[in-house]
Write an enzyme that holds these catalytic residues in place. Structure first.
Site, PDB file in Angstrom:
ATOM      1  N   TRP A 160       0.835  -1.206   0.000  1.00  0.00           N
ATOM      2  CA  TRP A 160       0.000   0.000   0.000  1.00  0.00           C
ATOM      3  C   TRP A 160       0.862   1.245   0.000  1.00  0.00           C
ATOM      4  CZ3 TRP A 160      -4.377  -1.164  -1.828  1.00  0.00           C
ATOM      5  CH2 TRP A 160      -5.042  -2.336  -1.474  1.00  0.00           C
ATOM      6  N   ASP A 179      -1.540   6.732   6.367  1.00  0.00           N
ATOM      7  CA  ASP A 179      -2.544   5.779   5.898  1.00  0.00           C
ATOM      8  C   ASP A 179      -2.781   4.815   7.060  1.00  0.00           C
ATOM      9  OD1 ASP A 179      -4.074   3.789   4.846  1.00  0.00           O
ATOM     10  OD2 ASP A 179      -2.683   3.222   3.242  1.00  0.00           O
ATOM     11  N   LYS A 181     -11.674  -1.984   7.337  1.00  0.00           N
ATOM     12  CA  LYS A 181     -10.884  -2.898   8.155  1.00  0.00           C
ATOM     13  C   LYS A 181     -11.270  -2.773   9.628  1.00  0.00           C
ATOM     14  CE  LYS A 181      -8.130  -3.328   4.397  1.00  0.00           C
ATOM     15  NZ  LYS A 181      -7.461  -2.417   3.480  1.00  0.00           N
TER      16      LYS A 181
HETATM   17  C1  LIG Z   1      -6.904  -1.955   2.374  1.00  0.00           C
HETATM   18  C2  LIG Z   1      -5.886  -0.904   2.420  1.00  0.00           C
HETATM   19  C3  LIG Z   1      -5.816   0.113   1.461  1.00  0.00           C
HETATM   20  C4  LIG Z   1      -6.752   0.175   0.282  1.00  0.00           C
HETATM   21  O1  LIG Z   1      -7.964   0.650   0.661  1.00  0.00           O
HETATM   22  P1  LIG Z   1      -9.147   0.911  -0.376  1.00  0.00           P
HETATM   23  O2  LIG Z   1     -10.203   1.433   0.535  1.00  0.00           O
HETATM   24  O3  LIG Z   1      -9.476  -0.407  -0.993  1.00  0.00           O
HETATM   25  O4  LIG Z   1      -8.677   1.903  -1.370  1.00  0.00           O
HETATM   26  C5  LIG Z   1      -4.845   1.082   1.611  1.00  0.00           C
HETATM   27  N1  LIG Z   1      -3.982   1.056   2.632  1.00  0.00           N
HETATM   28  C6  LIG Z   1      -4.009   0.101   3.574  1.00  0.00           C
HETATM   29  C7  LIG Z   1      -3.028   0.127   4.681  1.00  0.00           C
HETATM   30  C8  LIG Z   1      -4.966  -0.903   3.501  1.00  0.00           C
HETATM   31  O5  LIG Z   1      -4.995  -1.874   4.421  1.00  0.00           O
END
Ligand SMILES: *Cc1c(COP(=O)(O)O)cnc(C)c1O
Length: 366
Positions: free
Chosen positions: A109, A179, A203
């Site tokens: 990511w 993030d 998540k």
């Molecule tokens: C799942 C995830 C993403 C992607 O998220 P989307 O909502 O599908 O764009 C980005 N960063 C991390 C750390 C993730 O776990």
């Protein structure tokens, strides 16, 4: 929270995302689904500018302020497009001509975030663990910042590789952009160090469809506005609903925030998360049968990644786990092996059941 029937059939859900939600939240949503608090409509079916939804929106913001200890110097937004859209929005708004943005390359990511930022402006990779297949996050002294970075972007929890920053990385005063998709609200954070926190809800904070974006107001005031289409400008969304938000996702996320408060807030949930993770890591560390590909200091409390001696045994483990209604344990294809995602809403009983199964499986096959 509702006290409706407690005998709903629930499996042990270790899915990495979208992931398990607190059963209390789902029960409340079920109760309110057809007739939201006497309105005769579901919250999905009414205007986002009407009284009912405006209250949901305001309560969700207020709960985030309380949970994270945000001052009024932060703006909370409920956007769409997932964390992936934030990969571009962050640099579009803040990475201006002549500046450099620093990034920690700690997983897939993070790498995607870097790729997007490079399309917008100058990017400096201040650390990378890509050579070691992302088996760890940096220690502070390994972070090589550029001269005067506009921000330092990091991924607090690397969902795929099972690593997590033990604390905020050193940024020499540069605002942190995080993030936090896979450990948002899993523990207290040092809020004042952040310029931007963003997280796809699916998540740890709710269902898919809403991305929580928290931006410090002084940065927001300096964000780029010229030449940017409205939807990608943070200023467009600050303090207002520019367009229709994902109302049902925000509604559910708000219930999750309330549930977190009922649990005692972030310090309490951190303790529970640490205890849950310890149950699994203790099993991994017992002998050589299970193996963690991750450096010990970088271990994630959210995604426990592990290998068995051989892919056949791993396949067998998965199959037997599913017979016990333990789902979502297959590791990401780029790592292989197994991954137990044990987010806030994953009950301790499920983690105990998995630890117990791991023990039995080792006894039989080790
Ligand atoms: C799942 C995830 C993403 C992607 O998220 P989307 O909502 O599908 O764009 C980005 N960063 C991390 C750390 C993730 O776990």
């Amino acid at each position: 929270m509702t006290t409706a029937s407690t005998n709903d059939h629930r499996s042990h859900n270790f899915s990495a995302g979208p992931a398990i939600l607190p059963v209390e939240v789902l029960r409340t949503a079920r109760e309110e689904l057809l007739d939201y608090r006497g309105t005769g409509s579901s919250i999905m079916e009414v205007s986002h500018r009407g009284k009912e939804y405006m209250e949901v929106d305001a309560q969700a913001r207020q709960r985030l302020v309380e949970l994270l200890g945000l001052g009024d110097d932060f703006e909370v937004m409920f956007l769409q497009g997932g964390a992936s859209t934030q990969f571009m929005m962050v640099p579009m708004n803040f990475l201006t001509e002549g500046r450099t943005a620093d990034y920690l390359n700690t997983g897939s990511w993070a790498k995607k975030a870097i790729k997007e930022a490079k399309m917008i402006g100058d990017v400096h990779e201040a650390f990378s663990s890509e050579d070691g297949n992302y088996n760890r996050v940096p220690r502070d002294e390994e972070i090589k910042l550029s001269d005067d970075p506009v921000y330092l972007h990091f991924t607090s929890n690397n969902t795929i590789f099972g690593t997590q920053q033990p604390a905020e990385p050193e940024s020499a005063g540069a605002p942190l952009v995080c993030d936090a998709s896979s450990d948002f609200l899993s523990r207290p954070i040092d809020v004042k160090r952040y310029g931007v926190i963003y997280a796809g809800a699916q998540k740890n904070a709710g269902p898919s469809g809403v991305t929580i974006v928290i931006v410090r107001k002084d940065l927001l005031a300096r964000a780029r506005t010229d030449g940017l289409p409205s939807m990608v400008r943070y200023q467009t969304h600050a303090g207002t609903m520019f367009n229709t938000p994902p109302t049902f996702s925000v509604y559910l996320a708000n219930l999750v925030f309330g549930w977190l408060q009922d649990q005692g807030g972030l310090e309490a949930i951190r303790r529970r998360n640490e205890e849950k993770a310890k149950l699994l890591y203790d099993e991994l560390d017992r002998d050589e049968f299970y193996r963690s590909p991750v450096e010990t200091e970088s271990r994630s409390l959210m995604n426990v990644v592990f290998r068995l001696p051989g892919e056949e045994l791993e396949a067998e483990f998965l199959k037997e786990a599913e017979k016990r209604e333990m789902y979502g344990l297959k590791g990401h294809r780029s790592v292989g092996g197994l991954r137990a995602s044990i987010y806030n809403a994953c009950p301790r009983e499920s983690v105990e059941a998995l630890a117990e199964f791991m023990k039995k499986f080792r006894q039989r096959r080790g």
